[in-house]
Write an enzyme that holds these catalytic residues in place. Structure first.
Site, PDB file in Angstrom:
ATOM      1  N   GLY A   1       0.617  15.230   3.181  1.00  0.00           N
ATOM      2  CA  GLY A   1       2.463  15.489   3.282  1.00  0.00           C
ATOM      3  C   GLY A   1       2.205  13.665   2.159  1.00  0.00           C
ATOM      4  O   GLY A   1       1.293  13.187   2.035  1.00  0.00           O
TER       5      GLY A   1
ATOM      6  N   ALA B   1       2.243   6.944   0.037  1.00  0.00           N
ATOM      7  CA  ALA B   1       1.196   7.175   0.394  1.00  0.00           C
ATOM      8  C   ALA B   1       0.839   8.489  -0.033  1.00  0.00           C
ATOM      9  O   ALA B   1       2.037   8.868   0.802  1.00  0.00           O
ATOM     10  CB  ALA B   1       0.134   5.788   1.340  1.00  0.00           C
TER      11      ALA B   1
ATOM     12  N   ASP C   1      -7.232  10.559  17.489  1.00  0.00           N
ATOM     13  CA  ASP C   1      -7.065  10.387  15.898  1.00  0.00           C
ATOM     14  C   ASP C   1      -7.552   8.483  15.978  1.00  0.00           C
ATOM     15  O   ASP C   1      -6.644   7.981  14.573  1.00  0.00           O
ATOM     16  CB  ASP C   1      -6.367  11.028  15.276  1.00  0.00           C
TER      17      ASP C   1
END
Length: 542
Positions: free
Chosen positions: A33, A28, A148
């Site tokens: 990154g 992914a 998050d």
């Protein structure tokens, strides 16, 4: 971020990190990154490796900041052990970059599952919520706020387990963020309104984000649908959530979790109980909408599910619609300030807390405690013995106008808050002192203390930020102090409370190892309740 080219894949997939992790193929792409499938050739197992990559023209200082953040993410996640939290195996620094080695999960993210297939049934979404809520409780207990929680950071494994991932912007107790400019990175659809206003937020902010995530899980859209991040930010700050149409029994729970007022959101315990019942396909207990709450603005709360005691004066009832309309109108001012200068990907906000709103009808006149209170007389020795069984005498006054009860290894203290104790001042001024005390109770990892009377020598400790404490005075909050060395165990819990015009701090300390953390917390809160009851009796007696 640029895409990985075929040549790069060919070059990297033969790379071996730290002599043991062979990169195989990318799984992914993320904002900072790539996540790789890799083989751990030492333990002969497959793992996931998160590669932090940045454009080569990024300035050196910014590169250092990003790499430091990646290492920080790994350290935070590695200290959390929970079935619904991604497991960090290792951190490798290679080519002057960090590579984070994680457990390999098979399945898909909640975001991809819903977007590419269909929304989840309420029962399945509730099961996801049970696991992630438990993970958040574990993180918060360790002093970590995720900050998050969103569909892309929840992974649904093929075995049906929900796993919380990506602690890249999490904060831990002791982080020095107050007063600094910070960036909120991610989708405003899943960031709690108080954080969009620039506050640090707390566990109650993660709860809001989980509510927004579960809303997306059952509805297929976020609770504030918008075409752009800027529009989403404005809607979160100024509009109520879109009423759910597919959530069924989960709907009332989600709407409470998404309340713009942190103090009006339910407790984690209430949400957990409701989600468990729905996940088992049993009729959940009624989850009523909150009454029009008196007291502080949204910026004023200190934790999830905080409630105000029955003795608090009620404001004139404007009706729930008018009360909420006033909230949205006030939030519009913050929205205008927040949107200015924002970009589609990053919102720049300050970390300073806004001014505290004063609870309605707090008197400016001198309060009930116009002269110093004998704090030792508040708690008779027989009662204190419930917490200090070896106690042989009454409490002893301190040189700051407080009182303490001590035995070997244990101590109980009641101290007036502030330098002058607020004697003879008004409830309104006492509230301002209370707010200052709460705002000063920020997470701190550099505390040194000693208490010779209980055989506690010089100690290194860390403290948590403020958490909600119920039924202790008219306003109250608490915080814990953990030992930094050896055991890392909880040794002290403090509760600061206000009754009328008096603000006091109650502390319960156990350093001999005879009490675990929950017992110390319970002891401090029990003592605070005793103190509040005694002060209310004095107030009633005139």
């Amino acid at each position: 971020m640029r895409d990985t080219t075929a040549n790069e894949v060919s070059r990297i997939d033969t790379q071996v990190l730290a002599g043991r992790y062979r990169l195989l193929n990318p799984l992914a792409e993320g904002g900072m990154g790539t996540v790789w499938l890799a083989a751990d050739e030492m333990l002969r197992r497959d793992v996931a490796v998160k590669e932090v990559r940045l454009p080569p023209d990024l300035p050196p200082l910014q590169r250092q900041d990003v790499f430091a953040a990646a290492l920080r993410e790994a350290n935070l996640a590695a200290r959390l052990k929970h079935p619904s939290i991604i497991t960090i195996h290792d951190v490798v620094v290679e080519d002057d970059r960090p590579w984070i080695v994680m457990e390999l999960l098979t399945g898909e993210s909640l975001e991809r599952t819903v977007t590419e297939r269909r929304p989840l049934p309420p029962i399945q979404a509730a099961r996801v919520g049970v696991g992630i809520l438990s993970a958040l409780v574990a993180a918060h207990a360790a002093g970590v706020l995720h900050r998050d929680v969103k569909p892309g950071n929840i992974f649904l494994t093929r075995t049906g387990k929900a796993v919380l991932t990506d602690f890249g912007i999490a904060v831990a107790e002791g982080d020095a963020t107050s007063g600094q400019t910070s960036r909120l990175i991610g989708s405003p659809n899943y960031i709690a309104p108080e954080r969009l206003r620039g506050e640090r937020g707390g566990p109650y902010s993660d709860l809001w984000s989980l509510g927004a995530t579960l809303y997306f899980a059952v509805e297929g859209v976020p609770p504030h649908p918008a075409e752009t991040p800027i529009s989403a930010l404005s809607k979160v700050l100024t509009e109520p959530p879109r009423p759910p149409g597919l959530a069924g029994a989960l709907g009332p729970v989600l709407m409470r979790m998404l309340d713009p007022l942190p103090v009006a959101r339910p407790s984690f315990e209430e949400v957990a109980e409701a989600l468990k019942e729905i996940a088992l396909d049993r009729p959940a207990a009624a989850f009523p909408a909150p009454a029009d709450l008196p007291g502080p603005s949204p910026a004023a709360s200190t934790g999830p599910g905080r409630t105000f005691p029955p003795g608090r004066p009620a404001r004139r009832d404007p009706g729930p619609r008018r009360g909420r309309a006033l909230l949205w109108a006030a939030a519009e001012v913050a929205a205008v300030a927040a949107v200015i200068g924002a970009t589609a990907a990053v919102v720049n906000l300050t970390g300073d807390r806004p001014a505290e709103a004063v609870p309605v009808r707090l008197s400016e006149k001198p309060g009930a405690f116009a002269t110093p209170v004998d704090l030792c007389a508040l708690l008779p020795a027989e009662r204190v013995k419930q917490l200090l069984p070896a106690l042989t005498g009454a409490g002893k006054p301190t040189n700051k106008g407080g009182c303490e009860w001590t035995t070997s290894g244990k101590g109980l203290s009641v101290q007036p808050a502030g330098s002058d104790g607020q004697w003879g001042k008004s409830p309104r001024q006492a509230h301002e002192l209370f707010v200052n005390q709460r705002n000063a109770a920020i997470p701190n990892g550099q505390i040194a203390w000693s208490w010779p009377e209980i055989s506690a020598g010089s100690r290194s400790a860390r403290s948590t930020g403020p958490v909600a404490v119920r039924s202790a005075g008219e306003e109250s909050f608490g915080y814990d102090v953990y030992e930094n060395r050896r055991t890392g165990r909880l040794e002290q819990t403090y509760v600061t409370l206000r009754v009328d015009n008096l603000v006091v701090e109650v502390g319960y300390t156990v350093v001999d190892g005879t009490k675990d953390g929950p017992a110390i917390q319970s002891g401090a809160r029990t003592a605070a309740t005793w103190v509040a009851e005694a002060l209310n009796k004095q107030k009633a007696a005139g």
